[in-house]
Design an enzyme around this catalytic site. Structure first.
Site, PDB file in Angstrom:
ATOM      1  N   SER A  57       0.843  -1.191   0.000  1.00  0.00           N
ATOM      2  CA  SER A  57       0.000   0.000   0.000  1.00  0.00           C
ATOM      3  C   SER A  57       0.888   1.254   0.000  1.00  0.00           C
ATOM      4  CB  SER A  57      -0.921  -0.015   1.224  1.00  0.00           C
ATOM      5  OG  SER A  57      -0.152   0.003   2.420  1.00  0.00           O
ATOM      6  N   TYR A  58       0.258   2.406  -0.034  1.00  0.00           N
ATOM      7  CA  TYR A  58       0.999   3.669  -0.092  1.00  0.00           C
ATOM      8  C   TYR A  58       1.951   3.773   1.101  1.00  0.00           C
ATOM      9  CZ  TYR A  58       1.882   8.630  -0.909  1.00  0.00           C
ATOM     10  OH  TYR A  58       2.476   9.840  -1.166  1.00  0.00           O
TER      11      TYR A  58
END
Length: 314
Positions: free
Chosen positions: A153-154
């Site tokens: 994820s980010y």
């Protein structure tokens, strides 16, 4: 924030122009300034001064050794240490005439080592620096590349807490096919996961989470190391706490008090998926409260104080 930005831009321009051509070996292409850099530099200078001005001191400690069932255990002096050799020898003479040590107290306490909080950017940078030897710029380049490839994820987030509706099972499911931690994840899903411990929800992005399975032949070198840590950390955050049994024994030799302690793991919990954090058993014999045990040696141990370490990125 606006003031910080304006001050930083103005002084960065001033410093860069001022130092250009001043020193032949100075890379003055860009010399940045920021309100946070000045106090940080101050911390580094203070620590450097502390190290350069440090003068080591010699200390002594009374160090008896007792025996139980063929095992010898070095005891720790309750007073810790003294900085006078004469005083240390006085204490040594007080206890050296005694041939046995009496166990006055034996206590056992079960202690947990909590599973880690969900992973945020700061914690990732700390781990990468301490355990992998990777600087923050390199780490973030790798993390952003993994994000762009869909593996995680980010990676820029201050949050260490998942939203209540975050689907942890969906994030775990692909990892059941991993050749390294797949069996652990399958058992975890069968027995039931633990909700991650409540961290800080900054309201920006969720904690760093593996989004799909990567095999070691797909990622190489530091990319694999960073992905592996992120995944193992995520799995550990929903596993059980590690539990261990700590034993502490207090001894009396004459009028002086000594102690020893041991630790034995009861349940490894999340450490099975993070083996680098495994707590090694430190087993001591089973001393009995009220028992007397032979003192096999009694001497002074000598040491020196040491300077603090330089500050690190973490």
């Amino acid at each position: 924030q606006e003031i910080d930005l304006k001050v930083g831009v103005a002084f960065t321009r001033f410093q860069t122009r001022y130092f250009q051509g001043k020193y032949g070996n100075l890379n003055s292409e860009l010399i940045s300034y920021g309100p946070c850099q000045t106090p940080t530099l101050g911390f580094c200078v203070d620590r450097h001064d502390e190290i350069s001005q440090f003068v080591p001191e010699t200390f002594w400690s009374v160090a008896p050794v007792v025996e139980k069932d063929g095992s010898r255990v070095k005891l720790e002096w309750e007073r810790g240490r003294v900085f006078s050799n004469e005083v240390a020898n006085v204490f040594l003479k007080l206890v050296k005439k005694y041939k046995t040590a009496s166990a006055t107290s034996v206590t056992q306490k079960e202690g947990p080592r909590p599973r880690p909080l969900p992973l945020n950017t700061v914690e990732l940078l700390k781990v990468a620096s301490n355990r992998m030897g990777l600087g923050p710029v390199t780490t973030m380049h790798i993390a952003e590349r993994l994000y762009m490839q869909g593996y995680i994820s980010y990676p820029r987030t201050e949050s260490s807490a998942y939203a209540p509706n975050f689907d942890l099972h969906a994030a775990l499911q692909p990892q059941t096919k991993s050749e390294y931690w797949g069996s652990f994840v399958r058992e975890l899903l069968q027995s039931g996961i633990n909700r991650p411990k409540k961290g800080h929800d900054a309201g920006d992005h969720p904690p760093i989470t593996p989004m799909r399975l990567a095999h070691s032949h797909e990622l190489f070198g530091d990319d694999w190391r960073v992905y592996e840590y992120i995944t193992r950390h995520f799995v550990a955050s929903v596993a059980a706490d590690c539990k261990y049994l700590k034993t502490k024994v207090i001894f009396k030799i004459g009028s002086e008090t000594f102690k020893c302690s041991g630790k034995r793991m009861i349940s490894p919990g999340f450490m099975l998926v993070m083996p680098t954090l495994l707590v090694r058993d430190d087993v001591i014999p089973e001393f009995v409260e009220g028992g007397s045990y032979p003192v096999t040696s009694m001497e002074l141990s000598e040491g020196q104080t040491s300077a603090p370490d330089h500050l690190s990125e973490s």
